[in-house]
Design a protein around this motif. Structure first.
Motif, PDB file in Angstrom:
ATOM      1  N   LEU A   1       0.816  -1.214   0.000  1.00  0.00           N
ATOM      2  CA  LEU A   1       0.000   0.000   0.000  1.00  0.00           C
ATOM      3  C   LEU A   1       0.850   1.264   0.000  1.00  0.00           C
ATOM      4  O   LEU A   1       0.535   2.238  -0.693  1.00  0.00           O
TER       5      LEU A   1
ATOM      6  N   MET B   1     -11.051  -3.431  -4.633  1.00  0.00           N
ATOM      7  CA  MET B   1     -10.742  -3.432  -3.202  1.00  0.00           C
ATOM      8  C   MET B   1     -12.019  -3.033  -2.467  1.00  0.00           C
ATOM      9  O   MET B   1     -12.575  -1.956  -2.693  1.00  0.00           O
TER      10      MET B   1
ATOM     11  N   VAL C   1      -7.432  -7.341  -0.836  1.00  0.00           N
ATOM     12  CA  VAL C   1      -6.235  -6.952  -0.084  1.00  0.00           C
ATOM     13  C   VAL C   1      -5.672  -8.183   0.623  1.00  0.00           C
ATOM     14  O   VAL C   1      -6.398  -8.909   1.301  1.00  0.00           O
TER      15      VAL C   1
ATOM     16  N   PHE D   1      -0.649  -3.915   4.035  1.00  0.00           N
ATOM     17  CA  PHE D   1      -1.609  -4.277   3.000  1.00  0.00           C
ATOM     18  C   PHE D   1      -0.888  -4.339   1.652  1.00  0.00           C
ATOM     19  O   PHE D   1       0.011  -3.532   1.375  1.00  0.00           O
TER      20      PHE D   1
ATOM     21  N   THR E   1      -1.873  -5.430  -2.704  1.00  0.00           N
ATOM     22  CA  THR E   1      -2.891  -5.871  -3.657  1.00  0.00           C
ATOM     23  C   THR E   1      -2.253  -6.080  -5.020  1.00  0.00           C
ATOM     24  O   THR E   1      -1.155  -5.575  -5.299  1.00  0.00           O
TER      25      THR E   1
END
Length: 771
Positions: free
Chosen positions: A689, A701, A748, A759, A761
């Motif tokens: 993140l 998300m 996530v 986090f 993704t």
């Protein structure tokens, strides 16, 4: 195991059943004849009041025999027989009600009662054998009527004990009996579950894919009951209903007008169809509760402006009509749209209307929801587009999990061709349907057809009772200078031109009138300042309980109780809520809710208050939390824990950041389908993140709360989307500061770096974008 007459008891209502007089002897002879010769079960009741309580608590009664002479025999009886008969008939239109008398001639029985009974029995005019036989005939006919078309045929087939040489391989459960594990499963579920688990090879039960035979009859009956022109049974959830609807109407590069507050299955529908989305943006109040999309967003001018502003839609396509709109109705928090008002706007610029009513299948069955559901009655104008509704019949009605319905109402000019539509249905339907699930949809339909309005009135009334009780407790504790939880609901209600506090409002008025639940600007308990008149209402059975810490204006107090702490406590005490937000949580009052559940909930809320006020050790109130994270929470009190978390949320402006994040629609670099294609091509990589600025997530998300996409695959996390980035960073920091309160964020993943949770993704690879 066969469904026997014994499973449907006969209730005999007479004080004389236990007396030693001639009538008592005769009644016992009749009861004995029913039990030993007719093989029926008899339940005695000695007063109309007791019988009424039994009738309310037991839906398995097969017949009711009423001693008409009871008031003459018992001066203490407060209910007359015709009142008793009328009340029973109001609740069950079909059950046999037989009057038994030896004193009155037929002409002396009131006309109203005669019109509501199925026959008369004279105690001493016929033999006990004859009277019991007459009762048994009515019982058997009633049992036959209980089974709707598909379920009845399924039961009949299962009870014929045929030797099967087709799938499924357990063949009526026999396959499970070859292994101890199989035997355990067989004993747990029971023989009927497996005997009814059949194959498409059984022609007697019709074809779900072709909608023929009794399964087609069941679907057509559901269409009638739910107010649709066509209804389809879908056995893999409303997520698949949404896919079927969209696959049937959209192709690549069609424009879709989509509620940002939509289920992820609708976002996946955009991926599968390769549609080009523009979004409706729902309001949020200062508590963070999701509200309605502004009515003005449905206007042709607003939709046109959104399309023209889109960087994703090619100029050559910007003159195309919107192929499909998708709106969530009702929302998680029970905000229900006036569909009539929306239709009048959208029909001018959208070819098909889709209402995702996953949590709202019951709306048609009570006047409370008039005009606020997709299959609402009313004239169809020539310009009206077709309407599609997705309903999770399993969520708040009584179907098995994943059993859903797809309803279609034809437009004024455009009709949905069943053969064409069925191509999309077959694309998503299994050739091995679960027949128990089909039966559950059939039965859910029958229940609502038989007693829908009555059942829904009971549910609404029980929900209102709980709402009033919480309001009363809140007022009682405030008057003592203390605190209690509250409900998101009107503070004041207007009845007969007079405004009264909700806690004092008449329960029957609240449970039977729509007006108190319609949101308006001049009674702004809901927090949506610019709400349009006669536009949305609050569903009274969706119970959003609020916790201290923030007021209606969004002002945070010095202390508070974050809802996740309370709902964790409730889970530890075997009470599970539907959804938890920062300072509210949702409970659903449905067909399965009982007063015992409500009483238990209130008792636990009061116990939590006692624990909070006494600042009991966290190890005593939330022992599993302390056991999992002793270094963080050992020695802390529950009040201290609540206040610490509340102040962290306040100081880090977590609610404000969430509010800002969900008001942004990020720039679109790729349509959702193209972003997903990069996942398939493996042109993606995990990005943390803190390194995600300027990157393009390849997947959506979706933080819970509130459970709606904060960013879609293909949207850019750039400066425009900075509020989204800020909120996710704050949420990450929150979870590191308060271990054990990790939220569910679809899309996530978490990894631990230097002792901290980070986090990450899937993003489209940077080198691909640079090309």
């Amino acid at each position: 195991m066969k469904m026997s007459k014994n499973a449907w008891p006969v209730m005999i209502v007479s004080q004389e059943l236990n007396l030693g007089n001639d009538n008592g002897v005769r009644l016992r002879e009749i009861a004995a004849e029913l039990e030993h010769v007719q093989e029926c079960k008899v339940i005695p009741s000695f007063t109309y009041e007791d019988a009424w309580e039994l009738f309310l608590s037991r839906a398995d009664l097969g017949a009711v025999v009423v001693d008409w002479d009871l008031p003459f025999d018992d001066g203490e009886e407060h209910m007359t027989p015709d009142e008793f008969v009328h009340k029973m008939r109001e609740r069950n239109k079909k059950i046999p009600i037989l009057l038994m008398t030896d004193r009155l001639e037929t002409e002396n029985i009131p006309t109203g009662a005669l019109g509501e009974i199925n026959g008369c029995l004279w105690k001493n005019a016929d033999t006990a054998e004859f009277i019991a036989g007459r009762i048994e005939i009515h019982l058997v006919e009633y049992i036959k009527s209980v089974f709707p078309v598909f379920f009845g045929e399924l039961v009949k087939y299962a009870e014929e004990y045929k030797y099967a040489w087709h799938t499924p391989g357990h063949l009526g459960g026999q396959g499970f009996l070859r292994s101890p594990a199989g035997v355990a499963m067989y004993k747990f579920f029971g023989e009927n579950t497996f005997r009814a688990d059949l194959s498409i090879s059984v022609p007697e039960l019709g074809s779900l894919l072709d909608h023929e035979g009794v399964v087609g009859d069941a679907e057509r009956n559901s269409a009638r009951v739910f107010g649709a022109d066509q209804t389809y049974y879908v056995l893999n959830g409303t997520s698949t209903v949404n896919q079927i609807v969209w696959r049937s109407q959209l192709v690549r590069d069609d424009i879709a007008f989509v509620d940002r507050n939509c289920h992820k299955s609708l976002n996946y529908a955009m991926v599968i169809t390769e549609a080009l989305p523009v979004y409706m943006v729902p309001r949020r109040n200062r508590r963070g509760i999701i509200g309605p999309v502004r009515l003005s967003e449905f206007s042709p001018e607003s939709i046109h402006a959104k399309i023209q502003a889109s960087k994703l839609i090619p100029d050559a396509l910007k003159t195309h009509t919107v192929k499909m709109s998708a709106l969530t109705n009702s929302t998680y928090d029970g905000v229900c749209y006036n569909v009539i008002n929306i239709k009048s706007q959208l029909e001018k610029s959208v070819e098909n209307l889709h209402f995702d009513e996953a949590w709202y299948a019951y709306a048609r069955f009570n006047p409370m929801y008039k005009n606020h559901y997709g299959m609402a009655d009313g004239p169809v104008k020539p310009d009206d587009p077709p309407i599609f509704c997705s309903q999770s019949t399993h969520k708040l009605l009584t179907a098995f999990s994943q059993a859903s319905m797809l309803h279609i109402k034809d437009g004024g000019t455009v009709k949905i061709n069943p053969d064409e539509f069925n191509e999309s249905y077959m694309m998503h339907g299994s050739t091995s349907p679960q027949y128990n699930m089909i039966a559950s949809l059939d039965v859910a339909t029958q229940m609502m057809d038989d007693q829908g309005e009555l059942l829904m009135h009971d549910i609404i009334r029980e929900a209102v009772q709980l709402r009033k009780k919480v309001a009363e407790l809140n007022r009682e504790f405030k008057d003592k200078g203390s605190w209690f939880f509250d409900m998101w609901q009107p503070r004041m209600v207007e009845i007969d031109g007079r405004k009264v506090p909700f806690a004092d409002a008449d329960i029957d008025y609240l449970a039977s009138h729509q007006k108190p639940w319609v949101m308006s600007a001049d009674n702004n308990w809901h927090g949506f300042d610019d709400i349009e008149p006669d536009y949305v209402m609050l569903d009274p059975i969706k119970l959003t309980i609020t916790t201290p810490g923030i007021d209606d204006a969004g002002v945070m107090a010095d202390w508070g109780i974050p809802a996740s702490i309370l709902t964790n406590y409730l889970i530890d005490h075997n009470i599970v809520c539907e959804k938890t937000d920062y300072y509210s949580f949702l409970m659903l009052n449905s067909l399965g809710t009982t007063r015992a559940k409500q009483g238990t909930l209130l008792a636990e809320l009061l116990k939590f208050k006692e624990a909070f006020d006494a600042n009991l050790p966290l190890a005593q109130v939330l022992p599993e939390l302390v056991k999992s994270h002793p270094e963080r929470y050992a020695g802390t009190g529950i009040k201290d824990h609540c206040v610490e978390m509340h102040r962290w949320i306040k100081e880090h402006q977590l609610l404000d950041k969430m509010q800002d994040a969900f008001e942004v629609i990020p720039d679109q670099a790729l349509k959702p389908a193209d972003a997903y294609h990069e996942v398939v091509r493996r042109n993606v990589e995990y990005v943390r993140l803190d390194k995600m600025g300027g990157r393009i997530p390849a997947v959506m998300m979706v933080p819970y709360p509130p459970g709606i996409p904060i960013i879609m695959g293909g949207e850019i996390l750039n400066d425009r989307a900075r509020p989204i980035h800020d909120y996710l960073l704050a949420r990450q920091a929150f979870e590191n500061h308060f271990p054990g309160y990790e939220g569910d964020i679809h899309g996530v993943e978490r990894e631990v770096v230097n002792g901290k949770t980070c986090f990450k993704t899937l993003c489209v690879k940077q080198n691909l974008i640079e090309k």
